[in-house]
Design an enzyme around this catalytic site. Structure first.
Site, PDB file in Angstrom:
ATOM      1  CG  HIS A 144      -2.724 -30.556 -34.774  1.00  0.00           C
ATOM      2  ND1 HIS A 144      -1.740 -29.616 -34.668  1.00  0.00           N
ATOM      3  CD2 HIS A 144      -3.662 -30.030 -35.609  1.00  0.00           C
ATOM      4  CE1 HIS A 144      -2.050 -28.569 -35.431  1.00  0.00           C
ATOM      5  NE2 HIS A 144      -3.203 -28.790 -36.000  1.00  0.00           N
ATOM      6  CG  HIS A 148      -9.458 -31.929 -39.194  1.00  0.00           C
ATOM      7  ND1 HIS A 148      -8.138 -32.298 -39.317  1.00  0.00           N
ATOM      8  CD2 HIS A 148     -10.158 -32.830 -39.944  1.00  0.00           C
ATOM      9  CE1 HIS A 148      -8.040 -33.318 -40.122  1.00  0.00           C
ATOM     10  NE2 HIS A 148      -9.244 -33.680 -40.516  1.00  0.00           N
ATOM     11  N   GLY A 191     -14.491 -28.602 -39.555  1.00  0.00           N
ATOM     12  CA  GLY A 191     -15.686 -29.265 -40.075  1.00  0.00           C
ATOM     13  C   GLY A 191     -16.916 -29.149 -39.195  1.00  0.00           C
ATOM     14  CG  MET A 219     -11.449 -20.284 -42.225  1.00  0.00           C
ATOM     15  SD  MET A 219      -9.673 -20.573 -42.456  1.00  0.00           S
ATOM     16  CE  MET A 219      -9.698 -22.106 -43.348  1.00  0.00           C
ATOM     17  CB  SER A 220     -14.425 -22.990 -45.057  1.00  0.00           C
ATOM     18  OG  SER A 220     -14.616 -24.193 -44.353  1.00  0.00           O
TER      19      SER A 220
END
Lengths: 214, 214
Positions: free
Chosen positions: A111, A131, A165, A185-186
């Site tokens: 990060h 992210h 995102g 991922m999502s």
């Protein structure tokens, strides 16, 4: 470059979301596999036995084992013959895995540039940085944007994958960052049509894939 | 006999209860260690990193590593140099551990003679059989009693440890069952005075320990 080199381009990693049972997750992975370069199997609430049943189903369905990366459970990777692990911050350290399981290739989530230097120096084969964009998965935590990503990608040895995102339309600008690929991922696993979602990412990424000799 | 043979007698295994943080659990283990033959470190909600920090603290406090058994996380056992693992039903199988980690000694929890034969045939070094007496940890599930325990202990190769609701005063009758020892969780770790509780078990067990040459 330590994951299998596919030539200049943007690779797609799909990260599982720990929301499905073994049977359903296996079905989704099999469906999206043609569009995905690697999967990080990241199922925090699943037991070792569930991981192993999942891998068994994927093998039975001829999913390419080289595409699979096991999150955290190094022991599961060893007994299932999977040669890649993603090490979370709360897991075994890179040094431990390198010395006791020298045949495994290892990824780390980072990060900041400092974490990137350290992980790369410790021999991480690839890094997930994020992210990068705003995402519901990290509500209230500001996105890190692209500058740091570029700085890291240009200064560490390990392959860099961007995560967080990312939408298919972001691949154009991400491709300028000297990264190896993106991780999603999502947008794939929470989608009502995971295969269609994965295919969109795949098409966006493929625009930058020039397979050597292919 | 596969755990370190101490002569005829009843050994005491303390099973951790996943209720303390790393620092507190380390303190309790250090306190009770003089009275305990083995610990099963069974901390389902702890991460690999927390397990490793715990082992680090125990090593720093000179707890004998030979007394430690890691539940489930075979990878943690490997990188911390611990040579014993307890495999839960939802974990790696005995066969997997035997073929990929041949230096590890392995225990299994069993609940019937059938499970005992199978685990013993598969090479389990020890078996935990229970629950033998009524216990709050298994409310509504009837205790299995001593008959099956005796049957198993007299017919399998692996060492048998009884678990479940055992009080120090039970050791007299348990000692007649041909078992290797007892395992205790809440009566030690939920006690307000864990060291005193462990000492009571130790004294009850020691009555049957005749150390060879000692």
């Amino acid at each position: 470059m330590h994951l299998q080199r596919r030539g200049l381009g943007v690779e797609l990693i799909a990260v599982t979301n720990d929301r499905f049972d073994v049977a359903m997750l296996a079905r989704i992975i099999v469906e999206v596999e043609p569009f995905v370069d690697y999967f990080i199997i990241r199922e925090r609430t699943k037991t070792a036995n569930e991981y192993i049943r999942l891998i068994g189903r994927l093998s039975a369905a001829k999913v390419n084992k080289e595409k699979l990366i096991i999150n955290d459970r190094v022991d599961v990777a060893v007994v299932t013959g999977i040669n890649k692990v993603q090490l979370p911050g709360h897991g075994l350290t890179l040094q431990q895995v390198k010395s006791y399981f020298p045949n495994l290739r290892t990824g780390r989530s980072i990060h900041s540039p400092e974490e990137a230097w350290e992980a790369s120096r410790s021999g991480a084969d690839w890094l997930l940085y994020g992210h990068v964009y705003d995402t519901d998965c990290k509500k209230g935590v500001p996105a890190r944007g692209l500058e740091e990503l570029k700085l890291i990608a240009e200064n560490v040895q390990s392959d860099i994958y961007a995560i967080g995102g990312i939408k298919p339309e972001h691949v154009v600008e991400l491709n300028k960052m000297n990264i190896r690929g993106i991780a999603v991922m999502s947008s794939i696993f929470d989608s009502a049509k995971p295969a269609r979602a994965a295919e969109e990412y795949h098409e966006a990424c493929r625009a930058y894939q020039f397979l050597e000799g292919g």
